[in-house]
Design a protein around this motif. Structure first.
Motif, mmCIF file in Angstrom:
data_model
loop_
_atom_site.group_PDB
_atom_site.id
_atom_site.type_symbol
_atom_site.label_atom_id
_atom_site.label_comp_id
_atom_site.label_asym_id
_atom_site.label_seq_id
_atom_site.Cartn_x
_atom_site.Cartn_y
_atom_site.Cartn_z
ATOM 1 N N GLY A 83 0.786 -1.234 0.000
ATOM 2 C CA GLY A 83 0.000 0.000 0.000
ATOM 3 C C GLY A 83 0.810 1.272 0.000
ATOM 4 O O GLY A 83 0.452 2.227 0.698
ATOM 5 N N VAL A 84 1.871 1.342 -0.803
ATOM 6 C CA VAL A 84 2.666 2.569 -0.927
ATOM 7 C C VAL A 84 1.944 3.497 -1.902
ATOM 8 O O VAL A 84 1.707 3.139 -3.052
ATOM 9 N N GLU A 85 1.583 4.688 -1.445
ATOM 10 C CA GLU A 85 0.831 5.639 -2.243
ATOM 11 C C GLU A 85 1.712 6.818 -2.622
ATOM 12 O O GLU A 85 2.651 7.169 -1.905
ATOM 13 N N ALA A 86 1.387 7.433 -3.749
ATOM 14 C CA ALA A 86 2.089 8.628 -4.226
ATOM 15 C C ALA A 86 1.051 9.660 -4.630
ATOM 16 O O ALA A 86 0.043 9.336 -5.256
ATOM 17 N N ALA A 100 -9.547 11.363 -8.185
ATOM 18 C CA ALA A 100 -10.403 10.224 -8.520
ATOM 19 C C ALA A 100 -9.610 8.991 -8.916
ATOM 20 O O ALA A 100 -10.185 7.908 -9.024
ATOM 21 N N ALA A 101 -8.313 9.133 -9.131
ATOM 22 C CA ALA A 101 -7.486 7.993 -9.550
ATOM 23 C C ALA A 101 -6.266 7.910 -8.651
ATOM 24 O O ALA A 101 -5.169 8.336 -9.036
ATOM 25 N N PRO A 102 -6.415 7.408 -7.429
ATOM 26 C CA PRO A 102 -5.248 7.286 -6.544
ATOM 27 C C PRO A 102 -4.256 6.268 -7.082
ATOM 28 O O PRO A 102 -4.610 5.310 -7.766
ATOM 29 N N SER A 103 -3.000 6.503 -6.764
ATOM 30 C CA SER A 103 -1.926 5.640 -7.249
ATOM 31 C C SER A 103 -1.307 4.921 -6.065
ATOM 32 O O SER A 103 -0.854 5.562 -5.103
ATOM 33 N N SER A 104 -1.299 3.608 -6.100
ATOM 34 C CA SER A 104 -0.720 2.810 -5.016
ATOM 35 C C SER A 104 0.040 1.637 -5.612
ATOM 36 O O SER A 104 -0.177 1.248 -6.763
ATOM 37 N N LEU A 105 0.927 1.062 -4.797
ATOM 38 C CA LEU A 105 1.800 -0.008 -5.266
ATOM 39 C C LEU A 105 2.104 -0.940 -4.112
ATOM 40 O O LEU A 105 2.285 -0.501 -2.974
ATOM 41 N N THR A 106 2.136 -2.236 -4.416
ATOM 42 C CA THR A 106 2.522 -3.266 -3.460
ATOM 43 C C THR A 106 3.678 -4.054 -4.061
ATOM 44 O O THR A 106 3.591 -4.522 -5.205
ATOM 45 N N LEU A 107 4.756 -4.199 -3.299
ATOM 46 C CA LEU A 107 5.960 -4.865 -3.782
ATOM 47 C C LEU A 107 6.280 -6.071 -2.915
ATOM 48 O O LEU A 107 6.157 -6.016 -1.686
ATOM 49 N N LEU A 142 5.255 3.112 -10.291
ATOM 50 C CA LEU A 142 4.174 3.798 -9.602
ATOM 51 C C LEU A 142 3.728 4.961 -10.482
ATOM 52 O O LEU A 142 4.405 5.985 -10.557
ATOM 53 N N PRO A 143 2.609 4.832 -11.216
ATOM 54 C CA PRO A 143 2.196 5.901 -12.134
ATOM 55 C C PRO A 143 1.532 7.052 -11.393
ATOM 56 O O PRO A 143 0.839 6.868 -10.398
ATOM 57 N N LEU A 144 1.748 8.246 -11.915
ATOM 58 C CA LEU A 144 1.145 9.459 -11.374
ATOM 59 C C LEU A 144 0.428 10.181 -12.511
ATOM 60 O O LEU A 144 1.051 10.526 -13.523
ATOM 61 N N ARG A 145 -0.865 10.414 -12.357
ATOM 62 C CA ARG A 145 -1.654 11.149 -13.348
ATOM 63 C C ARG A 145 -1.815 12.584 -12.867
ATOM 64 O O ARG A 145 -2.428 12.837 -11.829
ATOM 65 N N LEU A 146 -1.253 13.521 -13.649
ATOM 66 C CA LEU A 146 -1.301 14.933 -13.296
ATOM 67 C C LEU A 146 -2.174 15.688 -14.287
ATOM 68 O O LEU A 146 -2.134 15.421 -15.498
ATOM 69 N N LEU A 175 5.080 10.508 -0.757
ATOM 70 C CA LEU A 175 4.967 9.060 -0.676
ATOM 71 C C LEU A 175 4.491 8.714 0.724
ATOM 72 O O LEU A 175 5.096 9.135 1.723
ATOM 73 N N ALA A 176 3.411 7.948 0.820
ATOM 74 C CA ALA A 176 2.801 7.673 2.122
ATOM 75 C C ALA A 176 2.276 6.252 2.165
ATOM 76 O O ALA A 176 2.110 5.587 1.136
ATOM 77 N N SER A 177 2.008 5.797 3.383
ATOM 78 C CA SER A 177 1.440 4.463 3.609
ATOM 79 C C SER A 177 0.665 4.476 4.918
ATOM 80 O O SER A 177 1.075 5.129 5.886
ATOM 81 N N ARG A 178 -0.466 3.746 4.929
ATOM 82 C CA ARG A 178 -1.280 3.591 6.139
ATOM 83 C C ARG A 178 -1.357 2.128 6.568
ATOM 84 O O ARG A 178 -2.242 1.751 7.325
ATOM 85 N N PHE A 179 -0.471 1.336 6.047
ATOM 86 C CA PHE A 179 -0.415 -0.081 6.413
ATOM 87 C C PHE A 179 0.081 -0.190 7.857
ATOM 88 O O PHE A 179 0.942 0.590 8.282
ATOM 89 N N PRO A 180 -0.437 -1.126 8.700
ATOM 90 C CA PRO A 180 -1.345 -2.224 8.330
ATOM 91 C C PRO A 180 -2.836 -1.946 8.559
ATOM 92 O O PRO A 180 -3.671 -2.446 7.833
#
Length: 336
Positions: free
Chosen positions: A129-132, A140-147, A155-159, A174-179
């Motif tokens: 759950g790494v977010e950018a 409306a289109a959040p970007s997150s990644l799990t490795l 990690l794509p970013l739509r600007l 870059l943020a995360s709210r895991f777990p």
């Protein structure tokens, strides 16, 4: 004896909070193109859910103290231990991630430009759950990644590309709210990444202003007989494919020649700023020129004339991209 009173100048609270914000947002630039989220650049705070969880623990503790409930103490301390473990796992989930700049796709004004961040996990533990996010990101289109462990990913970013020109990637959070979403761990990344934003093409643009091309005789064209019939030859031009080069005739004449065969050549055209009616404003003119550049086929020679900028006729994807970039940066990019 009179004592001299010393006055201590203390900074106001607003200045202290401003310095704290500046310290939190200090520049974290890449080293050799890579940003590593080390301990000095990671921050952690409880979320709203985490604050509510802490208030619940305090209420359970006060109730257990008032009524001397042994099981209440056990449950309170158990949940507090789980919360502390969640804080450590949240911090560990972001620690030592390596972030670098990836490819950036151009866009048209009014659309979204896509930037790619390359994230590398050198540890054996998975990162979940790494977010950018940036100030221009599409909510409306959040970007997150799990490795997985010892893995990497994009990690794509739509600007939002609101206007034409060069769009630089702003500061990335870059943020995360895991777990369990009780804590938010974040860091900042400043990457030197940019892309072009082309003018929005006109939706109902008129047809291309085709003009008949002059005969190739002034360019050294000649007709010779070959083994498979009559070939139309001309001087080699930059961008001609290798399979169209007449190797035998080039060796015989001592100059590079390209074979055109019997395939009729499409007429070329000049896309000129002055050819558009004067009533059109600047952005409307650029939109029409952009639509004409996109309407030209890959084998059609087109040239572009703007005030202070002239791109000679050419064809192919690279030539089209050069024309679009000139439209994007005008009037910043002018002929020297």
């Amino acid at each position: 004896m009179e004592r001299a009173s010393a006055t201590v100048n203390r900074p106001p609270a607003s200045a202290s909070s401003g310095r704290l914000t500046a310290w939190l947002r200090r520049t974290h630039g890449p080293v050799n193109g890579v940003i590593r989220l080390d301990r000095r650049h990671l921050y952690i705070l409880p979320t709203r859910g985490g604050i509510g969880f802490a208030v619940l623990l305090m209420a359970m503790l006060m109730t257990s103290l008032n009524y001397n409930i042994s099981l209440g103490f056990a449950l309170t301390f158990l949940l507090a231990g789980i919360g502390m473990a969640c804080m450590w796992m949240a911090y560990r989930n972001m620690l030592d991630l390596a972030v670098s700049a990836g490819p950036a796709a151009p866009a048209f004004a009014g659309a979204h430009a896509v930037f790619a961040l390359h994230v590398d996990n050198a540890e054996a533990d998975a990162r979940i759950g790494v977010e950018a996010r940036t100030p221009l990101s599409d909510p409306a289109a959040p970007s997150s990644l799990t490795l997985d462990g010892h893995a990497s990913g994009e990690l794509p970013l739509r600007l939002r590309a609101e206007r034409r020109g060069r769009l630089a990637l702003p500061r990335v959070t870059l943020a995360s709210r895991f777990p369990f979403g009780l804590f938010r761990v974040w860091s900042y990344a400043d990457l030197p990444l940019s892309t072009f934003v082309y003018p929005a093409p006109e939706s109902d643009a008129p047809p291309l202003p085709l003009t008949p091309r002059p005969d190739d005789a002034d360019d050294g064209a000649l007709v010779v007989a070959s083994d498979d019939g009559i070939d139309q030859l001309r001087r080699y031009r930059t961008g001609d494919p290798l399979h169209r080069i007449a190797w035998k005739h080039s060796a015989r004449t001592g100059r590079w020649l390209s074979r055109t065969g019997q395939t009729p050549r499409q007429p070329g055209c000049w896309l000129e700023w002055d050819a558009i009616p004067p009533a059109f404003e600047t952005e409307a003119r650029l939109s029409r020129l952009c639509a004409w550049v996109l309407a030209a086929s890959d084998d059609m020679d087109i040239g572009l004339r703007l005030p202070g900028v002239e791109i000679p006729p050419g064809h192919g994807a690279a030539h089209r991209r050069a024309c679009l970039e000139a439209l994007s940066l005008w009037p910043e990019r002018r002929a020297s």
